[in-house]
Design a protein around this motif. Sequence first.
Motif, PDB file in Angstrom:
ATOM      1  N   GLN A   1      -8.983  66.990  17.409  1.00  0.00           N
ATOM      2  CA  GLN A   1      -9.146  68.571  16.828  1.00  0.00           C
ATOM      3  C   GLN A   1      -7.944  68.726  16.313  1.00  0.00           C
ATOM      4  OE1 GLN A   1     -10.335  67.264  19.727  1.00  0.00           O
ATOM      5  NE2 GLN A   1     -12.613  68.170  19.696  1.00  0.00           N
ATOM      6  N   GLY A   2      -6.684  68.419  16.781  1.00  0.00           N
ATOM      7  CA  GLY A   2      -5.179  68.813  16.536  1.00  0.00           C
ATOM      8  C   GLY A   2      -4.944  68.293  15.060  1.00  0.00           C
ATOM      9  N   PHE A   3      -5.344  66.823  15.020  1.00  0.00           N
ATOM     10  CA  PHE A   3      -4.798  66.179  13.720  1.00  0.00           C
ATOM     11  C   PHE A   3      -5.796  66.493  12.652  1.00  0.00           C
ATOM     12  CE2 PHE A   3      -2.194  63.569  16.265  1.00  0.00           C
ATOM     13  CZ  PHE A   3      -1.218  63.135  15.225  1.00  0.00           C
ATOM     14  N   ALA A   4      -7.013  67.226  12.816  1.00  0.00           N
ATOM     15  CA  ALA A   4      -7.886  67.610  12.075  1.00  0.00           C
ATOM     16  C   ALA A   4      -7.357  68.605  11.125  1.00  0.00           C
ATOM     17  CB  ALA A   4      -9.215  68.058  12.450  1.00  0.00           C
ATOM     18  N   TRP A   5      -6.497  69.457  11.619  1.00  0.00           N
ATOM     19  CA  TRP A   5      -5.880  70.512  10.892  1.00  0.00           C
ATOM     20  C   TRP A   5      -4.694  70.033   9.818  1.00  0.00           C
ATOM     21  CZ3 TRP A   5      -8.277  74.932  10.487  1.00  0.00           C
ATOM     22  CH2 TRP A   5      -9.109  75.228  11.526  1.00  0.00           C
ATOM     23  N   LEU A   6      -4.139  69.150  10.140  1.00  0.00           N
ATOM     24  CA  LEU A   6      -3.099  68.489   9.283  1.00  0.00           C
ATOM     25  C   LEU A   6      -3.734  68.292   7.781  1.00  0.00           C
ATOM     26  CD1 LEU A   6      -0.682  66.150  11.278  1.00  0.00           C
ATOM     27  CD2 LEU A   6      -0.502  68.419  10.838  1.00  0.00           C
ATOM     28  N   PRO A   7      -4.726  67.270   7.599  1.00  0.00           N
ATOM     29  CA  PRO A   7      -5.269  67.584   6.309  1.00  0.00           C
ATOM     30  C   PRO A   7      -5.958  68.604   5.729  1.00  0.00           C
ATOM     31  CG  PRO A   7      -6.048  65.513   7.888  1.00  0.00           C
ATOM     32  CD  PRO A   7      -5.386  66.696   8.738  1.00  0.00           C
ATOM     33  N   VAL A   8      -6.100  69.487   6.433  1.00  0.00           N
ATOM     34  CA  VAL A   8      -6.470  70.843   5.965  1.00  0.00           C
ATOM     35  C   VAL A   8      -5.488  71.617   5.448  1.00  0.00           C
ATOM     36  CG1 VAL A   8      -7.406  73.279   6.590  1.00  0.00           C
ATOM     37  CG2 VAL A   8      -8.571  71.315   7.441  1.00  0.00           C
ATOM     38  N   ALA A   9      -4.330  71.486   5.974  1.00  0.00           N
ATOM     39  CA  ALA A   9      -3.093  72.090   5.584  1.00  0.00           C
ATOM     40  C   ALA A   9      -2.513  71.481   4.182  1.00  0.00           C
ATOM     41  CB  ALA A   9      -1.995  72.087   6.451  1.00  0.00           C
ATOM     42  N   TRP A  10      -2.738  70.024   4.184  1.00  0.00           N
ATOM     43  CA  TRP A  10      -2.401  69.433   2.972  1.00  0.00           C
ATOM     44  C   TRP A  10      -3.366  69.702   1.714  1.00  0.00           C
ATOM     45  CZ3 TRP A  10       1.587  66.415   1.682  1.00  0.00           C
ATOM     46  CH2 TRP A  10       1.567  65.868   0.378  1.00  0.00           C
ATOM     47  N   SER A  11      -4.662  69.868   2.081  1.00  0.00           N
ATOM     48  CA  SER A  11      -5.692  70.301   1.315  1.00  0.00           C
ATOM     49  C   SER A  11      -5.527  71.609   0.825  1.00  0.00           C
ATOM     50  CB  SER A  11      -7.207  70.315   1.759  1.00  0.00           C
ATOM     51  OG  SER A  11      -7.343  69.128   2.235  1.00  0.00           O
ATOM     52  N   VAL A  12      -5.205  72.580   1.584  1.00  0.00           N
ATOM     53  CA  VAL A  12      -4.997  73.963   0.769  1.00  0.00           C
ATOM     54  C   VAL A  12      -3.578  74.018  -0.043  1.00  0.00           C
ATOM     55  CG1 VAL A  12      -4.458  76.352   1.767  1.00  0.00           C
ATOM     56  CG2 VAL A  12      -6.329  75.055   2.941  1.00  0.00           C
ATOM     57  N   GLY A  13      -2.807  73.280   0.640  1.00  0.00           N
ATOM     58  CA  GLY A  13      -1.432  73.306  -0.425  1.00  0.00           C
ATOM     59  C   GLY A  13      -1.852  72.535  -1.612  1.00  0.00           C
TER      60      GLY A  13
ATOM     61  N   GLY B   1      -7.209  72.034  -8.207  1.00  0.00           N
ATOM     62  CA  GLY B   1      -7.277  72.865  -6.910  1.00  0.00           C
ATOM     63  C   GLY B   1      -8.643  72.818  -6.285  1.00  0.00           C
ATOM     64  N   THR B   2      -9.749  72.476  -6.834  1.00  0.00           N
ATOM     65  CA  THR B   2     -10.955  72.556  -6.490  1.00  0.00           C
ATOM     66  C   THR B   2     -11.190  71.338  -5.294  1.00  0.00           C
ATOM     67  OG1 THR B   2     -11.899  70.826  -7.942  1.00  0.00           O
ATOM     68  CG2 THR B   2     -12.275  73.104  -8.342  1.00  0.00           C
ATOM     69  N   PHE B   3     -10.315  70.402  -5.312  1.00  0.00           N
ATOM     70  CA  PHE B   3     -10.367  69.326  -4.306  1.00  0.00           C
ATOM     71  C   PHE B   3      -9.658  70.009  -2.922  1.00  0.00           C
ATOM     72  CE2 PHE B   3      -7.145  66.655  -1.736  1.00  0.00           C
ATOM     73  CZ  PHE B   3      -8.240  66.059  -1.142  1.00  0.00           C
ATOM     74  N   GLY B   4      -8.703  70.613  -3.019  1.00  0.00           N
ATOM     75  CA  GLY B   4      -8.165  71.471  -1.798  1.00  0.00           C
ATOM     76  C   GLY B   4      -9.248  72.277  -1.215  1.00  0.00           C
ATOM     77  N   VAL B   5      -9.953  73.041  -2.029  1.00  0.00           N
ATOM     78  CA  VAL B   5     -10.924  73.969  -1.594  1.00  0.00           C
ATOM     79  C   VAL B   5     -12.042  73.199  -0.813  1.00  0.00           C
ATOM     80  CG1 VAL B   5     -12.702  75.458  -2.027  1.00  0.00           C
ATOM     81  CG2 VAL B   5     -10.658  75.670  -3.258  1.00  0.00           C
TER      82      VAL B   5
ATOM     83  N   GLN C   1     -12.769  69.450   6.116  1.00  0.00           N
ATOM     84  CA  GLN C   1     -12.066  68.841   7.178  1.00  0.00           C
ATOM     85  C   GLN C   1     -12.072  69.756   8.463  1.00  0.00           C
ATOM     86  OE1 GLN C   1     -10.204  66.092   7.485  1.00  0.00           O
ATOM     87  NE2 GLN C   1     -10.153  64.952   5.579  1.00  0.00           N
ATOM     88  N   ALA C   2     -11.841  70.939   8.175  1.00  0.00           N
ATOM     89  CA  ALA C   2     -11.941  71.959   9.406  1.00  0.00           C
ATOM     90  C   ALA C   2     -13.467  72.082  10.045  1.00  0.00           C
ATOM     91  CB  ALA C   2     -11.795  73.386   8.828  1.00  0.00           C
ATOM     92  N   MET C   3     -14.586  71.903   9.208  1.00  0.00           N
ATOM     93  CA  MET C   3     -15.933  71.981   9.801  1.00  0.00           C
ATOM     94  C   MET C   3     -16.378  70.568  10.381  1.00  0.00           C
ATOM     95  SD  MET C   3     -16.617  75.198   9.513  1.00  0.00           S
ATOM     96  CE  MET C   3     -18.295  75.128   9.842  1.00  0.00           C
ATOM     97  N   PHE C   4     -15.937  69.644   9.750  1.00  0.00           N
ATOM     98  CA  PHE C   4     -16.555  68.351  10.162  1.00  0.00           C
ATOM     99  C   PHE C   4     -15.638  67.159  10.706  1.00  0.00           C
ATOM    100  CE2 PHE C   4     -19.442  70.403   6.730  1.00  0.00           C
ATOM    101  CZ  PHE C   4     -20.375  70.738   7.632  1.00  0.00           C
TER     102      PHE C   4
ATOM    103  N   THR D   1      -4.505  72.909  -2.966  1.00  0.00           N
ATOM    104  CA  THR D   1      -5.192  73.826  -3.818  1.00  0.00           C
ATOM    105  C   THR D   1      -4.201  74.836  -4.664  1.00  0.00           C
ATOM    106  OG1 THR D   1      -7.239  73.542  -2.601  1.00  0.00           O
ATOM    107  CG2 THR D   1      -7.040  75.426  -4.104  1.00  0.00           C
ATOM    108  N   ILE D   2      -3.476  75.329  -3.769  1.00  0.00           N
ATOM    109  CA  ILE D   2      -2.473  76.436  -4.360  1.00  0.00           C
ATOM    110  C   ILE D   2      -1.350  75.788  -5.277  1.00  0.00           C
ATOM    111  CG2 ILE D   2      -0.696  77.999  -3.555  1.00  0.00           C
ATOM    112  CD1 ILE D   2      -1.967  78.371  -0.833  1.00  0.00           C
ATOM    113  N   GLY D   3      -0.946  74.597  -4.937  1.00  0.00           N
ATOM    114  CA  GLY D   3       0.165  74.032  -5.693  1.00  0.00           C
ATOM    115  C   GLY D   3      -0.416  73.802  -7.172  1.00  0.00           C
ATOM    116  N   PRO D   4      -1.444  73.250  -7.557  1.00  0.00           N
ATOM    117  CA  PRO D   4      -1.873  73.133  -8.882  1.00  0.00           C
ATOM    118  C   PRO D   4      -2.174  74.533  -9.613  1.00  0.00           C
ATOM    119  CG  PRO D   4      -2.865  71.367  -7.489  1.00  0.00           C
ATOM    120  CD  PRO D   4      -2.177  72.174  -6.535  1.00  0.00           C
TER     121      PRO D   4
END
Length: 482
Positions: free
Chosen positions: A165-177, A318-322, A328-331, A179-182
């Motif tokens: 559960q903890g490490f699942a959030w690291l890819p979420v952070a990268w994914s959101v970033g 950015g669609t990849f991050g969304v 990642q967060a859900m599954f 999205t925002i970055g591009p």
Amino acid sequence: MNVSLPVEDVLDESQPLLQRGEDGKTKTPTPLPKGQIAILMLLGLAEPITSHCIFPFINQLISELDITGGDEKKVGYYAGMIESIFFAMEALFVFQWSRLSDHIGRKPVLLVGVGGLCISMLCFGLSKTFLGLVVSRSLVGLLNGNTGVSKSMMGEITDETNIAQGFAWLPVAWSVGSTIGPLMGGQLAKPHDRWPELFSHPFWVKYPYFLPCAASASFSAFTFVITALFLKETVRKRPRREPSTCDEAAPPHPDEHDEAPPPLSKVLTPRVLLSISNYAVLAIVEIAYLALQPLFLATPIELGGLGLPPPTIGIILGTFGVLNGFFQAMFFAKLMDRWGPKRLFQQGLLAFVPLYLLFPIMSLYAKAHGITPVIWGLVLLQQILLVVMDLAFGAIFIFISSSAANNRSLGATNGVAQFVASVVRAVGPAASTSLFAVSLERNWLGGYAVYPILLSMSIALFFVSIPLPRDMWPKVQDSSRN
């Protein structure tokens, strides 16, 4: 007598991912420290925002600086070099930062890293020469050791019941970033052309890409403040022992938090080396793809790309991050519990087969029919496959963290892992984009030779994952603590 069992004696592929107590029942997962994980996610956001911010406009920037002498076919060489220099410098220093965090703590190193992100992006936005671009990207790689240190901290604030559960959030952070970055890079580039009423000052004409860089730097500055105020240190300082007769007579009680970090020779056990090798495999095929994608999207249709403008490229990236952040967060944790990290990791590697195949398919279709809804459907399919691939990162992070003998070796373990990943990531962008350029210049396979070469590499490297255990590495038992 303090004798530890050899690592090889405790390896067991039948060890279940969900740990069981002495009564044979599955342990209840320990609640996650949400506040600390939230700060780690902010730190995890800062790096992809910084690195991905330049992707939508880097090719256009290279062209406008007249580095290539007007030869569009050579843009890939220089764009790949700019993208690679960060990882080259990170490779030189990331292990030192991670090792230093074992001694002085995680928090000071994380603060230096996020501060470096802020400064480097401001320098990048103000650069008007190729040398200036190289120096600014080198600066962020030199100062940033946060990726490995964040993983070490995540391993320290979780246990075997909630590590997935903890490490699942690291890819979420990268994914959101991601999205925002591009989106920042694509939508905020050249503000003088897009919003002339608001950005009429000559500064914005002279520095057309400063605004997205400044926005990225502002987020890093905000993250620096939050981290400084609220992040709790996880590395305990070793108490200084005053020599006395009593101390000499009675040996101190061993505590893994109080012990000195072990030497590197004891950190690099066979299971650590196997986990890091698989991380390197994933890193090189992923960065080769990520460097190639914006180049393909920006290259004119007649040269084998799609000829899209920076704002559109930013939206696509950015669609990849969304998609990935939601998935990642859900599954991720559920799939990890059901299938285990090895299966998730291997299916992530196999996803590169259709990912690379879609490039020539889209190019050939665009040459024949132009940009139609079919192209947009294939672009979306590629992004969905990229989400499937990204599951592999959470899986390999768990392998790496669980391979460490104890918390005092976590920093060194993640430092070596990040060093190796940085080395291959320094090679990957320059290699894939240069291969793209050479394929066009020499007309190898009609300009498409880059894709079967990278596809073959991905398939060959898959076999490195076969020796991994089915589930996460079991803990090393210490007979002196019975």
